[in-house]
Design a protein around this motif. Sequence first.
Motif, PDB file in Angstrom:
ATOM      1  N   ALA A  98       1.613  -0.849  -0.011  1.00  0.00           N
ATOM      2  CA  ALA A  98      -0.176  -0.072  -0.223  1.00  0.00           C
ATOM      3  C   ALA A  98       0.473   1.413  -0.279  1.00  0.00           C
ATOM      4  CB  ALA A  98      -0.982  -0.066   0.978  1.00  0.00           C
ATOM      5  N   ASP A  99       1.907   1.780   0.267  1.00  0.00           N
ATOM      6  CA  ASP A  99       2.827   2.675   0.511  1.00  0.00           C
ATOM      7  C   ASP A  99       3.653   2.890  -0.573  1.00  0.00           C
ATOM      8  OD1 ASP A  99       2.770   2.852   3.578  1.00  0.00           O
ATOM      9  OD2 ASP A  99       4.406   2.694   4.345  1.00  0.00           O
ATOM     10  N   PHE A 100       4.082   1.687  -1.239  1.00  0.00           N
ATOM     11  CA  PHE A 100       4.069   1.670  -2.282  1.00  0.00           C
ATOM     12  C   PHE A 100       3.770   1.996  -3.699  1.00  0.00           C
ATOM     13  CE2 PHE A 100       8.053  -1.102  -1.945  1.00  0.00           C
ATOM     14  CZ  PHE A 100       9.173  -0.564  -1.867  1.00  0.00           C
ATOM     15  N   GLN A 101       2.221   1.609  -3.580  1.00  0.00           N
ATOM     16  CA  GLN A 101       1.051   2.336  -4.281  1.00  0.00           C
ATOM     17  C   GLN A 101       0.382   3.360  -3.793  1.00  0.00           C
ATOM     18  OE1 GLN A 101      -0.723  -1.412  -5.000  1.00  0.00           O
ATOM     19  NE2 GLN A 101       0.109  -1.189  -7.600  1.00  0.00           N
ATOM     20  N   GLY A 102       0.608   3.846  -3.121  1.00  0.00           N
ATOM     21  CA  GLY A 102      -0.156   5.322  -2.746  1.00  0.00           C
ATOM     22  C   GLY A 102      -1.248   5.130  -2.325  1.00  0.00           C
ATOM     23  N   VAL A 103      -1.804   3.930  -1.697  1.00  0.00           N
ATOM     24  CA  VAL A 103      -3.108   3.876  -1.738  1.00  0.00           C
ATOM     25  C   VAL A 103      -3.442   3.185  -0.279  1.00  0.00           C
ATOM     26  CG1 VAL A 103      -3.248   3.306  -3.689  1.00  0.00           C
ATOM     27  CG2 VAL A 103      -3.080   0.994  -2.722  1.00  0.00           C
ATOM     28  N   HIS A 104      -4.591   2.795   0.099  1.00  0.00           N
ATOM     29  CA  HIS A 104      -4.667   2.552   1.241  1.00  0.00           C
ATOM     30  C   HIS A 104      -5.067   1.246   1.507  1.00  0.00           C
ATOM     31  CE1 HIS A 104      -7.935   1.419   4.375  1.00  0.00           C
ATOM     32  NE2 HIS A 104      -8.073   2.765   5.278  1.00  0.00           N
ATOM     33  N   LYS A 105      -4.513   0.101   2.415  1.00  0.00           N
ATOM     34  CA  LYS A 105      -4.758  -0.883   2.957  1.00  0.00           C
ATOM     35  C   LYS A 105      -5.860  -2.216   1.983  1.00  0.00           C
ATOM     36  CE  LYS A 105      -3.244  -3.128   6.556  1.00  0.00           C
ATOM     37  NZ  LYS A 105      -2.437  -3.470   7.753  1.00  0.00           N
ATOM     38  N   SER A 106      -7.077  -1.496   1.838  1.00  0.00           N
ATOM     39  CA  SER A 106      -8.356  -2.043   1.534  1.00  0.00           C
ATOM     40  C   SER A 106      -8.006  -2.179   0.056  1.00  0.00           C
ATOM     41  CB  SER A 106      -9.586  -1.084   1.918  1.00  0.00           C
ATOM     42  OG  SER A 106      -9.510   0.263   1.093  1.00  0.00           O
ATOM     43  N   ALA A 107      -7.698  -1.236  -0.793  1.00  0.00           N
ATOM     44  CA  ALA A 107      -7.179  -1.271  -1.891  1.00  0.00           C
ATOM     45  C   ALA A 107      -6.222  -2.401  -2.584  1.00  0.00           C
ATOM     46  CB  ALA A 107      -7.014  -0.369  -2.574  1.00  0.00           C
ATOM     47  N   ILE A 108      -5.476  -3.124  -1.607  1.00  0.00           N
ATOM     48  CA  ILE A 108      -4.514  -3.054  -1.705  1.00  0.00           C
ATOM     49  C   ILE A 108      -4.738  -5.195  -1.525  1.00  0.00           C
ATOM     50  CG2 ILE A 108      -2.362  -4.823  -0.669  1.00  0.00           C
ATOM     51  CD1 ILE A 108      -1.754  -2.423  -2.768  1.00  0.00           C
ATOM     52  N   SER A 109      -6.306  -4.755  -0.073  1.00  0.00           N
ATOM     53  CA  SER A 109      -6.611  -6.480  -0.061  1.00  0.00           C
ATOM     54  C   SER A 109      -7.061  -6.687  -1.590  1.00  0.00           C
ATOM     55  CB  SER A 109      -7.655  -5.775   0.702  1.00  0.00           C
ATOM     56  OG  SER A 109      -6.836  -6.121   2.311  1.00  0.00           O
ATOM     57  N   ASN A 110      -7.920  -6.479  -2.088  1.00  0.00           N
ATOM     58  CA  ASN A 110      -8.482  -6.513  -3.305  1.00  0.00           C
ATOM     59  C   ASN A 110      -7.470  -7.136  -4.100  1.00  0.00           C
ATOM     60  OD1 ASN A 110     -11.362  -7.028  -4.548  1.00  0.00           O
ATOM     61  ND2 ASN A 110     -10.696  -5.314  -5.613  1.00  0.00           N
ATOM     62  N   ARG A 111      -7.075  -6.161  -4.485  1.00  0.00           N
ATOM     63  CA  ARG A 111      -5.772  -6.906  -5.244  1.00  0.00           C
ATOM     64  C   ARG A 111      -5.023  -7.704  -4.892  1.00  0.00           C
ATOM     65  NH1 ARG A 111      -3.388  -0.585  -5.275  1.00  0.00           N
ATOM     66  NH2 ARG A 111      -5.292  -0.021  -6.706  1.00  0.00           N
TER      67      ARG A 111
END
Length: 148
Positions: A58-71
């Motif tokens: 999430a830090d690397f992509q600059g997004v919230h952890k919820s967006a990463i969870s879906n990916r």
Amino acid sequence: MKEKLKEAIDLFEEVMIYGTERVMKSMDLPLWQEYSPEQIQVLKILSAHGKATSAQLADFQGVHKSAISNRIKKLEEKGLISLESDEHDRRSKVISLTEQGKQVVQISDEAIYQSIEKLFLGKVDEKELDEFLFIFQKLKDILKLKGM
């Protein structure tokens, strides 16, 4: 110096935006129909860094952890990544590429290289390429995040 740095930053952002768009549109790669650019980026981050947690991604992509969870969920369902318990914190999961994930990254990288090579052919000479490499290596060294 301040004005030149601002101009350099603006140019870098434009190159990233237009370059990504141009490369993605110029290639008819079935792989990019199946996976989003954000999913490919997760795979590339894991390829470069080995293992990571969802918070690190999430830090690397600059997004919230919820967006990463879906990916992560989608990539795991497709067999491209694996999750295992963190040996230091059992509540946390460590994410890594599977062999299939490594193959997807390799196919994507080869397609990007071929597309950019076509764009640059005859427009960038050896000296300019050397300058580009020197500057980008220096930028990488300055910006490189530690601890991952």
